[in-house]
Design an enzyme around this catalytic site. Structure first.
Site, mmCIF file in Angstrom:
data_model
loop_
_atom_site.group_PDB
_atom_site.id
_atom_site.type_symbol
_atom_site.label_atom_id
_atom_site.label_comp_id
_atom_site.label_asym_id
_atom_site.label_seq_id
_atom_site.Cartn_x
_atom_site.Cartn_y
_atom_site.Cartn_z
ATOM 1 N N GLY A 248 -35.225 69.858 -19.917
ATOM 2 C CA GLY A 248 -34.216 70.922 -20.008
ATOM 3 C C GLY A 248 -33.975 71.333 -21.452
ATOM 4 O O GLY A 248 -33.868 72.519 -21.773
ATOM 5 N N ASP A 249 -33.938 70.349 -22.341
ATOM 6 C CA ASP A 249 -33.708 70.639 -23.768
ATOM 7 C C ASP A 249 -34.880 71.440 -24.325
ATOM 8 O O ASP A 249 -34.718 72.350 -25.136
ATOM 9 C CB ASP A 249 -33.584 69.329 -24.542
ATOM 10 C CG ASP A 249 -32.616 68.359 -23.862
ATOM 11 O OD1 ASP A 249 -32.905 67.136 -23.854
ATOM 12 O OD2 ASP A 249 -31.618 68.826 -23.302
HETATM 13 N N1 LIG Z 1 -41.690 68.327 -11.969
HETATM 14 C C1 LIG Z 1 -41.856 69.342 -12.826
HETATM 15 N N2 LIG Z 1 -43.003 70.080 -12.800
HETATM 16 C C2 LIG Z 1 -43.184 71.109 -13.666
HETATM 17 N N3 LIG Z 1 -42.263 71.503 -14.588
HETATM 18 C C3 LIG Z 1 -41.102 70.802 -14.626
HETATM 19 C C4 LIG Z 1 -40.832 69.688 -13.773
HETATM 20 N N4 LIG Z 1 -39.582 69.191 -14.063
HETATM 21 C C5 LIG Z 1 -39.114 69.986 -15.067
HETATM 22 N N5 LIG Z 1 -40.013 70.937 -15.394
HETATM 23 C C6 LIG Z 1 -39.851 72.012 -16.380
HETATM 24 O O1 LIG Z 1 -38.688 71.788 -17.178
HETATM 25 C C7 LIG Z 1 -37.717 72.793 -16.920
HETATM 26 C C8 LIG Z 1 -36.333 72.152 -16.900
HETATM 27 O O2 LIG Z 1 -36.357 71.102 -15.969
HETATM 28 P P1 LIG Z 1 -35.058 70.663 -15.165
HETATM 29 O O3 LIG Z 1 -35.359 69.299 -14.650
HETATM 30 O O4 LIG Z 1 -34.713 71.719 -14.191
HETATM 31 O O5 LIG Z 1 -33.958 70.669 -16.309
HETATM 32 P P2 LIG Z 1 -32.894 69.505 -16.652
HETATM 33 O O6 LIG Z 1 -33.694 68.470 -17.396
HETATM 34 O O7 LIG Z 1 -31.908 70.226 -17.508
HETATM 35 O O8 LIG Z 1 -32.364 69.036 -15.345
HETATM 36 C C9 LIG Z 1 -38.127 73.412 -15.580
HETATM 37 O O9 LIG Z 1 -37.667 74.752 -15.450
HETATM 38 C C10 LIG Z 1 -39.640 73.352 -15.667
HETATM 39 O O10 LIG Z 1 -40.127 74.398 -16.494
HETATM 40 O O1 LIG Z 2 -33.438 65.503 -19.621
HETATM 41 P P1 LIG Z 2 -32.482 66.414 -20.351
HETATM 42 O O2 LIG Z 2 -31.297 66.810 -19.527
HETATM 43 O O3 LIG Z 2 -33.155 67.572 -20.995
HETATM 44 O O4 LIG Z 2 -31.865 65.568 -21.564
HETATM 45 C C1 LIG Z 2 -32.399 64.312 -21.877
HETATM 46 C C2 LIG Z 2 -31.540 63.763 -22.971
HETATM 47 O O5 LIG Z 2 -30.223 63.638 -22.459
HETATM 48 C C3 LIG Z 2 -29.849 62.295 -22.540
HETATM 49 O O6 LIG Z 2 -30.056 61.700 -21.278
HETATM 50 C C4 LIG Z 2 -28.402 62.253 -22.974
HETATM 51 O O7 LIG Z 2 -27.668 62.928 -21.983
HETATM 52 P P2 LIG Z 2 -26.104 62.924 -22.187
HETATM 53 O O8 LIG Z 2 -25.860 63.427 -23.563
HETATM 54 O O9 LIG Z 2 -25.619 63.841 -21.096
HETATM 55 O O10 LIG Z 2 -25.670 61.492 -22.021
HETATM 56 C C5 LIG Z 2 -30.738 61.634 -23.586
HETATM 57 O O11 LIG Z 2 -30.880 60.257 -23.359
HETATM 58 C C6 LIG Z 2 -32.023 62.367 -23.392
HETATM 59 O O12 LIG Z 2 -32.727 62.455 -24.610
#
Ligand SMILES: Nc1ncnc2c1ncn2[C@@H]1O[C@H](COP(=O)(O)OP(=O)(O)O)[C@@H](O)[C@H]1O
Ligand SMILES: O=P(O)(O)OC[C@H]1O[C@](O)(COP(=O)(O)O)[C@@H](O)[C@@H]1O
Length: 304
Positions: A248-249
């Protein structure tokens, strides 16, 4: 300049165990120590995309030193407030699925929090501030609003990646971008989202409440971009998921970094999705090369 703010950085201790058995001895298959925390992940990807940025927040103790040294080795510019407490360690357990155990974080004193607010007070309207991740309990839930107030005084635009009440309260301040995943979107409104149309309906509500751009990520199911009266959908590239921590980041970094470098909205969306997926397909965060490689596989269509 883009400034990322990580109030609660972490060492992400990624540990792989076969057939995890609770209550007994397990031996790791492999382990990895990475600098973590959402803003720091954003900074690392921004640097890999060539987008100038500075990582701000709080670091302390031997864990903080590890993070600072790691970032400096990657030529990520840092200007953290040094604190007396130890930066936390977050456990990322891979045992067939991903289990996360995140630390609470160190106590932040009033002088330390004031030092961060002062750093932000020197910014201007050319700057973008990315506020990302959890708030250490000692700072209080309202601390993001104090940071946003400083951004409003300086004219700096801001992005916020948090959840719940803190996110809802930030909307009236017109964030440049927010990016809840679809689970966080459902939790925000206390609803069950049955379809993509439901996701769009509630994503649009975030725009009506003040967000300038809304990304709704859906892990492997792709993502929506909602801006103005337009909705776009992107698929995700194909690949094998190795570690979705930081995906997500990475998406936020790809989107904001592209805009900051003069790219248009759809180019930013494409780079954001490619960055998220490239990280998901990597053990650590994605490299710039991997992101470029995946951009060509991201198909964007106008949904409405
Ligand atoms: N299983 C996956 N397969 C392909 N791309 C992924 C997958 N998981 C995450 N991503 C990529 O990372 C982006 C953010 O993932 P997501 O898991 O929705 O965000 P967060 O980490 O904030 O929950 C997705 O929109 C996609 O582009
Ligand atoms: O997977 P995401 O949501 O992009 O963020 C992952 C990052 O968020 C963290 O899980 C920290 O989340 P929080 O700040 O919400 O505790 C870190 O350990 C990790 O680097």
């Amino acid at each position: 300049m883009i400034y990322t703010v990580t109030l609660n950085p972490s060492i992400d201790y990624v540990v792989e165990v076969q057939d995890l058995k609770l209550g007994t001895l397990n031996r790791m298959e492999r382990d990895l120590k990475l600098p973590g925390g959402k803003g720091i992940n954003v900074s690392r990807i921004l640097s890999r995309l060539g987008a100038e940025n500075t990582a701000l927040g709080f670091l302390g103790g031997f864990t903080g030193s590890f993070i600072e040294q790691f970032l400096n080795k990657e030529s990520v510019r840092t200007d953290f407030v040094q604190i007396s407490g130890d930066t936390r360690i977050n456990i990322k357990l891979k045992h067939g699925e991903e289990t996360e155990i995140n630390g609470l974080g160190p106590k932040i004193g009033p002088d330390e929090s004031a030092a961060l607010l002062h750093k932000l007070s020197t910014l201007n309207g050319e700057d973008i501030v990315v506020l990302s991740g959890s708030v250490p309990p000692s700072l209080g839930a309202g601390f993001y609003e104090r940071l946003i107030a400083v951004c409003e005084q300086t004219g700096a635009r801001f992005v916020i990646d948090t959840t719940g009440e803190a996110l809802l309260r930030a909307l009236e301040h017109r964030p440049l971008l927010i990016k809840p995943n679809h689970h966080e979107l459902a939790e925000l409104f206390g609803v069950t989202l049955e379809s993509k149309e439901d996701i769009i309906t509630y994503g649009r509500k975030l725009l009506e409440k003040g967000a300038q751009h809304v990304l709704i990520s859906m892990a492997g199911e792709g993502a929506f971009l909602i801006a103005g009266d337009k909705v776009y959908h992107a698929n995700v590239p194909s690949g094998t998921v190795r570690n979705s921590v930081g995906a997500g980041d990475s998406m936020i970094a790809g989107f904001v970094g592209t805009l900051a470098q003069g790219g248009d909205l759809l180019e930013a969306f494409r780079t954001g999705v490619a960055s998220g997926s490239a990280t998901a397909f990597s053990d650590d965060l994605a490299t710039g090369e991997k992101i470029e490689q995946l951009k060509g596989q991201v198909a964007i269509s106008q949904w409405s």
